[in-house]
Design a protein around this motif. Structure first.
Motif, PDB file in Angstrom:
ATOM      1  N   UNK A 123      84.588  89.813  88.423  1.00 24.74           N
ATOM      2  CA  UNK A 123      85.136  88.482  88.727  1.00 24.74           C
ATOM      3  C   UNK A 123      84.147  87.604  89.484  1.00 24.74           C
ATOM      4  N   UNK A 124      83.282  88.221  90.293  1.00 20.35           N
ATOM      5  CA  UNK A 124      82.392  87.420  91.147  1.00 20.35           C
ATOM      6  C   UNK A 124      80.948  87.402  90.664  1.00 20.35           C
ATOM      7  N   UNK A 125      80.571  88.390  89.864  1.00 20.23           N
ATOM      8  CA  UNK A 125      79.166  88.510  89.466  1.00 20.23           C
ATOM      9  C   UNK A 125      78.308  89.111  90.571  1.00 20.23           C
ATOM     10  N   UNK A 126      78.939  89.615  91.630  1.00 19.51           N
ATOM     11  CA  UNK A 126      78.190  90.238  92.734  1.00 19.51           C
ATOM     12  C   UNK A 126      78.244  91.757  92.559  1.00 19.51           C
ATOM     13  N   UNK A 127      77.072  92.374  92.531  1.00 16.25           N
ATOM     14  CA  UNK A 127      76.964  93.809  92.235  1.00 16.25           C
ATOM     15  C   UNK A 127      77.669  94.681  93.275  1.00 16.25           C
ATOM     16  N   UNK A 128      77.476  94.352  94.534  1.00 10.07           N
ATOM     17  CA  UNK A 128      78.006  95.178  95.609  1.00 10.07           C
ATOM     18  C   UNK A 128      79.521  94.909  95.774  1.00 10.07           C
ATOM     19  N   UNK A 129      80.333  95.971  95.625  1.00  7.64           N
ATOM     20  CA  UNK A 129      81.797  95.790  95.612  1.00  7.64           C
ATOM     21  C   UNK A 129      82.308  95.241  96.941  1.00  7.64           C
ATOM     22  N   UNK A 130      81.653  95.623  98.033  1.00 11.88           N
ATOM     23  CA  UNK A 130      82.062  95.157  99.359  1.00 11.88           C
ATOM     24  C   UNK A 130      81.849  93.646  99.476  1.00 11.88           C
ATOM     25  N   UNK A 131      80.649  93.198  99.105  1.00  5.42           N
ATOM     26  CA  UNK A 131      80.361  91.758  99.195  1.00  5.42           C
ATOM     27  C   UNK A 131      81.202  90.977  98.171  1.00  5.42           C
ATOM     28  N   UNK A 132      81.404  91.601  97.007  1.00  2.00           N
ATOM     29  CA  UNK A 132      82.225  90.946  95.972  1.00  2.00           C
ATOM     30  C   UNK A 132      83.651  90.729  96.487  1.00  2.00           C
TER      31      UNK A 132
END
Ligand code: ATP
Ligand code: MG
Length: 315
Positions: free
Chosen positions: A202-211
Motif C-alpha cells: 500500500x505504501x511502497x515502503x520496503x520496511x514493514x515498520x516504517x510502512x
C-alpha cells in the motif's frame, strides 16, 4: 447490530495432504464455510458481540451450510440472500510444504459475486458501530466494490466507524490497482489491519515498520500490523506498541488474520486500552491456527479467556 461485515461467502475444498497440487487426481476434504469477511463475522459472533452480514449464496447445499453455520454461531443472517439461479462460491485450495497456498476460485460469477440494491437497508447500516471491509471483497467485481464504498459512506454518515483489512493478493491484482481500489476505504477508516506485505504494497515502503507508520498518514487512527507467529505491532500517532504472540501448534494458518481482526474490533468496542486489545486479538489469532479449516479455529470467548488466563502472551 454493533458490527456488520459484507462480501464474498464461499466454501473451501482443500487438498487432504500437503504438496498435492490441484492439477492431479487426488483427495479433497470439505466443504468448509469460508470467505474472509465471513470468517471475521463468525468470530465476532463467537466472541459474544451482536453482529450481522450482507452477502449472497446460491440456493444449494453449500449455501445452506454457510448460512446455517453463521446463524448457529450467532450472526444475524437476515441480509444474506439465497439466489435460486446461482451456485454458491467455491475455492479449491492446495497447501505446499513451504507454507504457500494455491487457489482455484469460482467466486466473481457465482452467487458470491452478487449484491442487490435490496440488500442496502440504510436503517440496518445506520445503527452499526463498526463496518468491517476486506480488501478481497473490493476485488470480487465492480458491483461489490461500489457496494462496499456505499455502505462505508452510510455507516460514516450515521456516526459509525470503518475497519479495513487490506487482504489483497498481488498475484490476482497489480499493485497500482490494489492501491486505487483501497484508497476510498483506507482514507475513511478508523482502523487498518494489514500484514507486513500488505503494508509494503500500500505504501511502497520496503520496511514493514516504517510502512505501518506511513499508513497513519493515509487516514486511520490505528494501524494493527499482523506479524504471524511473532504477534502484532500497534501504531497510533502517539505510540507504538509491540504485542507478543502466544505459543501454539500451527495446524492451518488460513483465517488467522480474519480472526485477529475480529478480536481487535471486539476489544475496541469494550473500550479497553490498546495493549489489552492487542493481547486479546493475538490470543484469538493464535487459537485460529490450531484447527484445520478456514473457520473451524474461530474461538469462543470462553476459549480466549482460558488462553489469556493460562499464558501471559509472552513467548
Ligand atoms: P491471513 O490473511 O492468511 O489470515 P494474516 O497475514 O492477515 O493472515 P497473520 O499475521 O498470519 O495474519 O495472523 C494474524 C495474527 O494471528 C498474528 O498477528 C498473531 O497474533 C496470530 N498468529 C498467527 N499465526 C500464529 C502462530 N503460528 N502462532 C501464534 N500466533 C499466531
Ligand atoms: Mg490477512
Amino acid at each position: 447490530m454493533l458490527v456488520v461485515s459484507m462480501g464474498e461467502l464461499l466454501v473451501e475444498i482443500m487438498r487432504e495432504r500437503v504438496d498435492e497440487p490441484l492439477g492431479v487426481a487426488g483427495t479433497f476434504v470439505g466443504p468448509f464455510p469460508s470467505g474472509a469477511p465471513a470468517i471475521f463475522i463468525d468470530t465476532v459472533a463467537r466472541l459474544g458481540i451482536p453482529c450481522g452480514f450482507i452477502g449472497s449464496v446460491g440456493k444449494d447445499d453449500f449455501g445452506r451450510l454457510i448460512v446455517k453455520r453463521l446463524k448457529e454461531d450467532g450472526v444475524d443472517t437476515t441480509h444474506i440472500q439465497l439466489l435460486p439461479d446461482c451456485t454458491t462460491g467455491v475455492a479449491f485450495v492446495a497447501y505446499s510444504g513451504d507454507g504457500t497456498r494455491k487457489f482455484i476460485y469460482h467466486i466473481s460469477r457465482a452467487a458470491s459475486g452478487k449484491i442487490s440494491d435490496g440488500q442496502f437497508d440504510s436503517s440496518y447500516l445506520s445503527k452499526v458501530k463498526y463496518l468491517h471491509i476486506m480488501g478481497s471483497s473490493l476485488s470480487v467485481n465492480e458491483a461489490w466494490r461500489k457496494a462496499c464504498y456505499k455502505a462505508a459512506e452510510i455507516v460514516k454518515e450515521s456516526g459509525g466507524k470503518i475497519s479495513f483489512d487490506p487482504n489483497l493478493r498481488p498475484e490476482l491484482l497489480d499493485i497500482g490497482k490494489i492501491r486505487e481500489i483501497s484508497e476510498p476505504i483506507l482514507s475513511s477508516c478508523e482502523i487498518v489491519l494489514p500484514s507486513g506485505e500488505e503494508a509494503r504494497m500500500l505504501t511502497g515502503i520496503e520496511d514493514a515498520d516504517r510502512a505501518s507508520q506511513r499508513l497513519l498518514e493515509y487516514g486511520p487512527s490505528i494501524v494493527a500490523l499482523k506479524r504471524g507467529r511473532e504477534g502484532s505491532w500497534i501504531y497510533t500517532k502517539k505510540d507504538k506498541l509491540k504485542a507478543p504472540s502466544f505459543s501454539v501448534e500451527e495446524i492451518d494458518p488460513t483465517g488467522a488474520g480474519d480472526c485477529f481482526d475480529a478480536g481487535f474490533i471486539v476489544g475496541i468496542l469494550q473500550g479497553w486500552p490498546l495493549e489489552k486489545v492487542a493481547r486479546f486479538a493475538n490470543a484469538v489469532g493464535a487459537l485460529a491456527v490450531t484447527k484445520k479449516g478456514p473457520m473451524e479455529g474461530a474461538p469462543s470467548l470462553r476459549e480466549v479467556e482460558e488462553m489469556l488466563r493460562k499464558k501471559g502472551g509472552e513467548k
